[in-house]
Design an enzyme around this catalytic site. Structure first.
Site, PDB file in Angstrom:
ATOM      1  N   GLY A 113       0.861  -1.188   0.000  1.00 19.46           N
ATOM      2  CA  GLY A 113       0.000   0.000   0.000  1.00 19.46           C
ATOM      3  C   GLY A 113       0.891   1.229   0.000  1.00 19.46           C
ATOM      4  O   GLY A 113       1.653   1.430   0.950  1.00 19.46           O
ATOM      5  N   GLY A 164      -0.187   4.515  -0.502  1.00 21.39           N
ATOM      6  CA  GLY A 164      -1.032   5.716  -0.516  1.00 21.39           C
ATOM      7  C   GLY A 164      -0.537   6.780   0.446  1.00 21.39           C
ATOM      8  O   GLY A 164       0.667   6.998   0.586  1.00 21.39           O
ATOM      9  N   GLN A 165      -1.479   7.391   1.146  1.00 20.10           N
ATOM     10  CA  GLN A 165      -1.126   8.510   2.032  1.00 20.10           C
ATOM     11  C   GLN A 165      -0.139   8.070   3.103  1.00 20.10           C
ATOM     12  O   GLN A 165       0.903   8.681   3.316  1.00 20.10           O
ATOM     13  CB  GLN A 165      -2.394   9.056   2.696  1.00 20.10           C
ATOM     14  N   ILE A 166      -0.478   7.002   3.816  1.00 15.66           N
ATOM     15  CA  ILE A 166       0.451   6.554   4.859  1.00 15.66           C
ATOM     16  C   ILE A 166       1.673   5.910   4.223  1.00 15.66           C
ATOM     17  O   ILE A 166       2.815   6.176   4.607  1.00 15.66           O
ATOM     18  CB  ILE A 166      -0.235   5.572   5.825  1.00 15.66           C
ATOM     19  N   ARG A 187     -11.340   5.782   5.999  1.00 14.34           N
ATOM     20  CA  ARG A 187     -12.711   6.225   6.308  1.00 14.34           C
ATOM     21  C   ARG A 187     -13.069   7.508   5.569  1.00 14.34           C
ATOM     22  O   ARG A 187     -12.212   8.298   5.205  1.00 14.34           O
ATOM     23  CB  ARG A 187     -12.817   6.506   7.808  1.00 14.34           C
ATOM     24  N   ARG A 241     -14.549   2.949  11.811  1.00 17.24           N
ATOM     25  CA  ARG A 241     -13.492   2.090  11.265  1.00 17.24           C
ATOM     26  C   ARG A 241     -14.107   0.741  10.854  1.00 17.24           C
ATOM     27  O   ARG A 241     -13.717   0.141   9.863  1.00 17.24           O
ATOM     28  CB  ARG A 241     -12.387   1.882  12.290  1.00 17.24           C
ATOM     29  N   ARG A 285      -1.136  10.621  20.410  1.00 14.83           N
ATOM     30  CA  ARG A 285      -2.171  11.665  20.406  1.00 14.83           C
ATOM     31  C   ARG A 285      -2.448  12.144  21.830  1.00 14.83           C
ATOM     32  O   ARG A 285      -2.540  13.359  22.090  1.00 14.83           O
ATOM     33  CB  ARG A 285      -3.440  11.127  19.752  1.00 14.83           C
ATOM     34  N   HIS A 319      -8.513  -0.247  18.858  1.00  9.55           N
ATOM     35  CA  HIS A 319      -8.294   1.024  18.136  1.00  9.55           C
ATOM     36  C   HIS A 319      -9.662   1.543  17.705  1.00  9.55           C
ATOM     37  O   HIS A 319     -10.041   1.460  16.545  1.00  9.55           O
ATOM     38  CB  HIS A 319      -7.391   0.791  16.929  1.00  9.55           C
TER      39      HIS A 319
HETATM   40  O1  TXD Z   1      -3.818   3.736  13.556  1.00  9.43           O
HETATM   41  C1  TXD Z   1      -4.201   3.109  12.544  1.00  9.43           C
HETATM   42  N1  TXD Z   1      -3.959   1.793  12.432  1.00  9.43           N
HETATM   43  C2  TXD Z   1      -4.949   3.851  11.459  1.00  9.43           C
HETATM   44  C3  TXD Z   1      -5.029   3.057  10.173  1.00  9.43           C
HETATM   45  C4  TXD Z   1      -4.479   5.225  11.257  1.00  9.43           C
HETATM   46  C5  TXD Z   1      -4.813   5.881  10.089  1.00  9.43           C
HETATM   47  C6  TXD Z   1      -5.325   5.183   8.881  1.00  9.43           C
HETATM   48  N2  TXD Z   1      -5.665   3.809   9.108  1.00  9.43           N
HETATM   49  C7  TXD Z   1      -5.983   2.974   7.939  1.00  9.43           C
HETATM   50  O2  TXD Z   1      -4.836   2.730   7.124  1.00  9.43           O
HETATM   51  C8  TXD Z   1      -6.988   3.540   7.006  1.00  9.43           C
HETATM   52  O3  TXD Z   1      -8.301   3.482   7.547  1.00  9.43           O
HETATM   53  C9  TXD Z   1      -6.797   2.628   5.812  1.00  9.43           C
HETATM   54  O4  TXD Z   1      -7.490   1.415   6.032  1.00  9.43           O
HETATM   55  C10 TXD Z   1      -5.297   2.374   5.823  1.00  9.43           C
HETATM   56  C11 TXD Z   1      -4.526   3.157   4.807  1.00  9.43           C
HETATM   57  O5  TXD Z   1      -4.793   4.510   4.950  1.00  9.43           O
HETATM   58  P1  TXD Z   1      -4.267   5.537   3.812  1.00  9.43           P
HETATM   59  O6  TXD Z   1      -4.671   6.895   4.225  1.00  9.43           O
HETATM   60  O7  TXD Z   1      -2.840   5.240   3.501  1.00  9.43           O
HETATM   61  O8  TXD Z   1      -5.174   5.082   2.581  1.00  9.43           O
HETATM   62  P2  TXD Z   1      -4.867   5.325   1.003  1.00  9.43           P
HETATM   63  O9  TXD Z   1      -4.128   6.602   0.803  1.00  9.43           O
HETATM   64  O10 TXD Z   1      -6.167   5.071   0.312  1.00  9.43           O
HETATM   65  O11 TXD Z   1      -3.853   4.125   0.667  1.00  9.43           O
HETATM   66  C12 TXD Z   1      -4.280   2.792   0.630  1.00  9.43           C
HETATM   67  C13 TXD Z   1      -3.528   2.121  -0.504  1.00  9.43           C
HETATM   68  C14 TXD Z   1      -3.917   2.694  -1.883  1.00  9.43           C
HETATM   69  O12 TXD Z   1      -2.755   3.187  -2.539  1.00  9.43           O
HETATM   70  C15 TXD Z   1      -4.523   1.499  -2.601  1.00  9.43           C
HETATM   71  O13 TXD Z   1      -4.241   1.462  -3.988  1.00  9.43           O
HETATM   72  C16 TXD Z   1      -3.833   0.359  -1.877  1.00  9.43           C
HETATM   73  O14 TXD Z   1      -3.871   0.737  -0.523  1.00  9.43           O
HETATM   74  N3  TXD Z   1      -4.493  -0.930  -2.059  1.00  9.43           N
HETATM   75  C17 TXD Z   1      -3.828  -2.080  -2.100  1.00  9.43           C
HETATM   76  N4  TXD Z   1      -2.513  -2.327  -1.951  1.00  9.43           N
HETATM   77  C18 TXD Z   1      -2.161  -3.628  -2.060  1.00  9.43           C
HETATM   78  N5  TXD Z   1      -3.025  -4.652  -2.295  1.00  9.43           N
HETATM   79  C19 TXD Z   1      -4.349  -4.405  -2.448  1.00  9.43           C
HETATM   80  N6  TXD Z   1      -5.210  -5.434  -2.702  1.00  9.43           N
HETATM   81  C20 TXD Z   1      -4.798  -3.067  -2.347  1.00  9.43           C
HETATM   82  N7  TXD Z   1      -6.027  -2.477  -2.438  1.00  9.43           N
HETATM   83  C21 TXD Z   1      -5.812  -1.173  -2.255  1.00  9.43           C
END
Ligand code: TXD
Length: 311
Positions: free
Chosen positions: A10, A12-14, A85, A91, A154, A178
């Protein structure tokens, strides 16, 4: 000594911030994996980060891919795959979609990086880390969920904001699931060893505890689309660094409890020693009756979301 290898499932943002932080700390070479439709994004982020290196002088390689074989031999896997979300969502609303994703990720990680230490971030965290463990069959010390590090951070931030004292000297612990039922252990919170109860009124402490519980949702509402990513990324990197450098940090993490704190068979936020053995130990201590009641309440919430995985 061979360089470590960190694979981010993954990007994305994180994920993007994980890559930046891992590179800047020179934790090892970084592979950012994402699905084919996002391959351009992760290849672009990797190339951009490669071009940042001369400014920081960190000699690691960052690559982007949608080919799972590229994660082979990783020492650490950090999973953010899934959707975040939107305002108004809990969540737990993410479970259906993210569970399917996590099953796919777990199968591939098992195939290509069976010896890695796996840090799960995807929400709903308590269910996702459980699902990864069940599907992958990894030993319990090699699978951990990142949540308590963020939630405790936090809590620490809010106490520092309230008192005006350095964040460096604020020590706090948030245990449990969480979610909104998480358990800030205010009794043990200190600023430089001084109990916060000597510095902040009970009424304000209650407000700070409540704000900590919903801090994620507060940011989701402000963003309108997506959730927090800077602090979550840093929180996970602290855990990865403790593993890779055998630092034995004691960090609240979603670790598998088998009797600790009266919890058996669930991943829940507890003080965890992270070293080269992964989750090396859960540090148990006696809770007050009220704290134990809150932990039992959050455990019920964890059991509910885990039950919905059907695993
Ligand atoms: O404290 C914590 N654990 C939480 C977790 C804190 C903040 C965010 N939290 C969760 O992390 C959030 O609710 C999401 O479930 C994840 C990822 O958050 P993010 O903000 O990074 O989401 P993005 O930017 O949508 O990135 C998710 C990436 C995106 O690039 C998708 O294309 C990719 O996941 N994705 C995949 N990667 C690999 N394999 C598959 N199947 C897949 N599907 C989507």
């Amino acid at each position: 000594m061979a360089k470590h290898k960190i694979a981010l499932i993954g990007g994305g943002q994180i994920g993007g911030n994980l890559a930046l932080l891992a590179a800047q700390k020179e934790l090892g070479d970084v592979v950012i994996f994402d699905i084919p439709k996002a391959e351009g994004m992760v290849k672009g982020k990797a190339l951009d980060l490669m071009q940042l290196r001369p400014h920081d002088g960190h000699d690691v390689t960052i690559t982007g891919t949608s080919d799972y074989s590229d994660i082979s031999g990783s020492d650490v896997i950090i999973i953010t795959a899934g959707i975040p979300r939107k305002p108004g969502m809990d969540r737990e609303d993410l479970l259906g979609i993210n569970l399917g994703i996590m099953k796919d990720v777990a199968s591939n990680v098992k195939q290509y990086a069976p010896d890695a230490f796996v840090i799960v971030i995807s929400n709903p965290l308590d269910a996702m880390v459980y699902a990864f463990h069940k599907v992958s069959g990894f030993a319990k010390n090699k699978v951990v969920g990142m949540a308590g590090a963020l939630d405790s951070g936090r809590f620490r931030a809010f106490i520092a904001m309230e008192t005006g004292y350095s964040v460096q000297d604020v020590t706090c612990m948030v245990l449990g699931g969480h979610g909104d039922t998480m358990v800030p252990i205010t009794r043990l919170a200190t600023v430089g060893g001084v109990p916060v109860t000597a510095l902040i009124s009970p009424e304000r402490l209650k407000e700070i505890e409540d704000r900590t519980r919903v801090a994620g949702g507060e940011i989701v509402k402000l963003f309108g689309n997506g959730s927090a990513f800077y602090a979550p990324a840093q929180s996970a990197i602290e855990m990865a660094e403790s593993y890779l450098r055998d630092k034995k940090r004691v960090i609240p993490c979603a670790s598998l409890c088998e009797g600790e704190f009266g919890v058996d068979g669930y991943f829940i936020g507890v003080p965890s020693v992270i070293g080269s053995g992964g989750v090396e130990k859960v540090l148990e201590f006696t809770l007050t009756d009220d704290e134990q009641a809150e932990l039992n309440n959050t455990l019920d919430a964890v059991k509910k979301t885990v039950g919905e995985t059907g695993l």
